[in-house]
Design a protein around this motif. Sequence first.
Motif, mmCIF file in Angstrom:
data_model
loop_
_atom_site.group_PDB
_atom_site.id
_atom_site.type_symbol
_atom_site.label_atom_id
_atom_site.label_comp_id
_atom_site.label_asym_id
_atom_site.label_seq_id
_atom_site.Cartn_x
_atom_site.Cartn_y
_atom_site.Cartn_z
ATOM 1 N N THR A 143 55.631 -82.873 32.633
ATOM 2 C CA THR A 143 55.402 -83.701 31.446
ATOM 3 C C THR A 143 54.297 -83.130 30.586
ATOM 4 O O THR A 143 54.456 -82.959 29.368
ATOM 5 N N PHE A 144 53.170 -82.813 31.182
ATOM 6 C CA PHE A 144 52.035 -82.319 30.415
ATOM 7 C C PHE A 144 52.237 -80.876 29.970
ATOM 8 O O PHE A 144 51.700 -80.458 28.935
ATOM 9 N N LEU A 145 53.040 -80.112 30.706
ATOM 10 C CA LEU A 145 53.383 -78.767 30.268
ATOM 11 C C LEU A 145 54.192 -78.835 28.975
ATOM 12 O O LEU A 145 53.955 -78.055 28.040
ATOM 13 N N ILE A 146 55.129 -79.766 28.891
ATOM 14 C CA ILE A 146 55.938 -79.929 27.677
ATOM 15 C C ILE A 146 55.062 -80.293 26.480
ATOM 16 O O ILE A 146 55.240 -79.783 25.369
ATOM 17 N N ILE A 147 54.094 -81.182 26.699
ATOM 18 C CA ILE A 147 53.223 -81.619 25.604
ATOM 19 C C ILE A 147 52.452 -80.438 25.031
ATOM 20 O O ILE A 147 52.360 -80.261 23.811
ATOM 21 N N PHE A 148 51.900 -79.591 25.905
ATOM 22 C CA PHE A 148 51.154 -78.431 25.422
ATOM 23 C C PHE A 148 52.077 -77.420 24.748
ATOM 24 O O PHE A 148 51.666 -76.733 23.813
ATOM 25 N N ILE A 149 53.321 -77.329 25.201
ATOM 26 C CA ILE A 149 54.285 -76.451 24.538
ATOM 27 C C ILE A 149 54.604 -76.990 23.138
ATOM 28 O O ILE A 149 54.735 -76.221 22.177
ATOM 29 N N LEU A 150 54.729 -78.310 23.000
ATOM 30 C CA LEU A 150 54.945 -78.912 21.682
ATOM 31 C C LEU A 150 53.773 -78.619 20.751
ATOM 32 O O LEU A 150 53.960 -78.316 19.568
ATOM 33 N N ILE A 151 52.553 -78.712 21.285
ATOM 34 C CA ILE A 151 51.360 -78.402 20.487
ATOM 35 C C ILE A 151 51.396 -76.941 20.054
ATOM 36 O O ILE A 151 51.092 -76.613 18.893
ATOM 37 N N SER A 152 51.770 -76.046 20.967
ATOM 38 C CA SER A 152 51.860 -74.619 20.637
ATOM 39 C C SER A 152 52.888 -74.379 19.537
ATOM 40 O O SER A 152 52.634 -73.621 18.593
ATOM 41 N N GLY A 153 54.044 -75.038 19.658
ATOM 42 C CA GLY A 153 55.069 -74.903 18.624
ATOM 43 C C GLY A 153 54.587 -75.407 17.276
ATOM 44 O O GLY A 153 54.850 -74.797 16.238
ATOM 45 N N GLY A 154 53.862 -76.524 17.282
ATOM 46 C CA GLY A 154 53.316 -77.066 16.040
ATOM 47 C C GLY A 154 52.312 -76.124 15.402
ATOM 48 O O GLY A 154 52.315 -75.931 14.180
ATOM 49 N N LEU A 155 51.449 -75.508 16.211
ATOM 50 C CA LEU A 155 50.457 -74.563 15.683
ATOM 51 C C LEU A 155 51.134 -73.321 15.105
ATOM 52 O O LEU A 155 50.676 -72.778 14.094
ATOM 53 N N PHE A 156 52.217 -72.884 15.754
ATOM 54 C CA PHE A 156 52.964 -71.737 15.216
ATOM 55 C C PHE A 156 53.543 -72.077 13.840
ATOM 56 O O PHE A 156 53.460 -71.265 12.906
ATOM 57 N N VAL A 157 54.109 -73.275 13.698
ATOM 58 C CA VAL A 157 54.683 -73.687 12.419
ATOM 59 C C VAL A 157 53.593 -73.840 11.356
ATOM 60 O O VAL A 157 53.797 -73.484 10.185
ATOM 61 N N VAL A 158 52.412 -74.346 11.759
ATOM 62 C CA VAL A 158 51.288 -74.450 10.812
ATOM 63 C C VAL A 158 50.928 -73.077 10.265
ATOM 64 O O VAL A 158 50.713 -72.902 9.056
ATOM 65 N N GLY A 159 50.850 -72.079 11.150
ATOM 66 C CA GLY A 159 50.566 -70.712 10.702
ATOM 67 C C GLY A 159 51.620 -70.200 9.743
ATOM 68 O O GLY A 159 51.312 -69.551 8.731
ATOM 69 N N LEU A 160 52.887 -70.521 10.020
ATOM 70 C CA LEU A 160 53.981 -70.098 9.151
ATOM 71 C C LEU A 160 53.884 -70.755 7.781
ATOM 72 O O LEU A 160 54.064 -70.095 6.745
ATOM 73 N N VAL A 161 53.569 -72.050 7.756
ATOM 74 C CA VAL A 161 53.449 -72.777 6.489
ATOM 75 C C VAL A 161 52.269 -72.262 5.678
ATOM 76 O O VAL A 161 52.355 -72.118 4.451
ATOM 77 N N ILE A 162 51.152 -71.970 6.351
ATOM 78 C CA ILE A 162 49.977 -71.439 5.643
ATOM 79 C C ILE A 162 50.309 -70.103 4.988
ATOM 80 O O ILE A 162 49.927 -69.846 3.833
ATOM 81 N N LEU A 163 51.035 -69.239 5.689
ATOM 82 C CA LEU A 163 51.450 -67.963 5.102
ATOM 83 C C LEU A 163 52.369 -68.186 3.901
ATOM 84 O O LEU A 163 52.231 -67.517 2.872
ATOM 85 N N ALA A 164 53.301 -69.144 4.025
ATOM 86 C CA ALA A 164 54.227 -69.430 2.923
ATOM 87 C C ALA A 164 53.481 -70.000 1.717
ATOM 88 O O ALA A 164 53.773 -69.635 0.569
ATOM 89 N N MET A 165 52.517 -70.889 1.971
ATOM 90 C CA MET A 165 51.724 -71.462 0.871
ATOM 91 C C MET A 165 50.860 -70.392 0.212
ATOM 92 O O MET A 165 50.668 -70.405 -1.004
ATOM 93 N N THR A 166 50.320 -69.475 1.029
ATOM 94 C CA THR A 166 49.538 -68.374 0.471
ATOM 95 C C THR A 166 50.402 -67.515 -0.434
ATOM 96 O O THR A 166 49.987 -67.098 -1.525
#
Length: 438
Positions: A143-166
């Motif tokens: 359960t907690f492994l999945i939660i941290f994987i979701l957080i990792s996926g969210g951080l990856f998408v944040v990086g992608l959005v920041i690059l797109a906005m830049t």
Amino acid sequence: MEKDKNKSFTKWLEILQQESWQLELLISGFAIFLLAESYEPVHNLDYQIDLLLSGSPYYGLLYIPYQVLLGAWYVLIINLILHVLLRGLWISTIGLRYVSGDIDFNKLNISPKFDRFLRSKIVSFDLYIQQLEKLCSAVFGFTFLIIFILISGGLFVVGLVILAMTMEGINTRFGDLWVLVIVPFLLLYLLGGFIYFLDFITLGWIKRKKRIARFYYPIYRFFSVITLAFIYRPIYYNLLDNKFGRSIVLFLIPYLIGFTLIASLTVNTHAYLPGNRTLQSISNNFYDDTLEDRTSYSASISSKFVKNGYAQLFLPYVARNDDKVIEAICPDLKPAKTGFFFFGNDDPLRNNMNADMALDCHVQRFKIYVNDTLINNLKYRFHEHPARKNIGLLTVLDVGDLPRGEHAIKVDVQILQNNNGKDTLFFRETALIPFWKE
């Protein structure tokens, strides 16, 4: 001395491991209670983000952590309830073993065919208890492994959005030529993320290939930091060193895919209901007493039934769309700064802004009709909607002279459109609100 300490610590861990089921049940029960209580606050965050989004499209970035939080909420409550049920089953088997011991197939007196089948499937009751114990602990850790994987996926998408906005910002300010500098970084980011994800779901297949491992190493280190993977890395590799753990990690992908599909599942039971029926429908969001979607930016009146001859009309202010129109209508009105301010230190321009002039600029954006008759000389005021919590204009229409029956309020809003490089203002119908005069 050091060896004695290590032995003592190992022994303490083994004792704690045997008694961990009590901590698991305590944490699961407490967490389920907190999750149930937090259902409304968590789901209301969507509306709070939408209010910010009405001011600027950049606040849409907040939807990424919100979706991660929402996904973590569902994963936690589903898995922890499953964990409690499995632990309850495990405790019941221990109690049953105390009463009747192991399974004695000789006393069951069943036919040889069923006897052979059951003996092959149920080796012993003790082994069944042991497998349940292992499954319960795996579900809890999983359960907690999945939660941290979701957080990792969210951080990856944040990086992608920041690059797109830049890239978008550079394109707006410096032109298309500078975008060519950012595009390779964006493509490398996507490619590196895909390789990193591929290595994760294949249980480290790329890391085992010596020829490509050294080229993969900097990619691995970069995305480990970006996604905060170092937090759950010990759990991940602890699972990989045994067959049961590897099967759990491999179950992650179908679990997340199934979870996403179930969450997006809809059922349609109306064969003759058209999809495009806006003009033939009446929306509860047009009326404050039946409001369902607080994120609606439609104009609204108090109720569909007007009893006292007055209809109260609310016109929302959506800054991300309306600010450009107000700037075109009133170029002399200086806007205040927007954003976050600590300790209530707002921009002085907001305090010095002429309220009457600002109100007049807002009013010029609207034309109000009742049964196709333009209503002039309306009195407007700024108003914060008590249910939506967004700010707009409020006016009251005198409809006392109208006959009893159905009528309609039409709202035309001035919008700004770019035609051949030139901004043009024009009115467009945005709402047609039916009401009934009693």
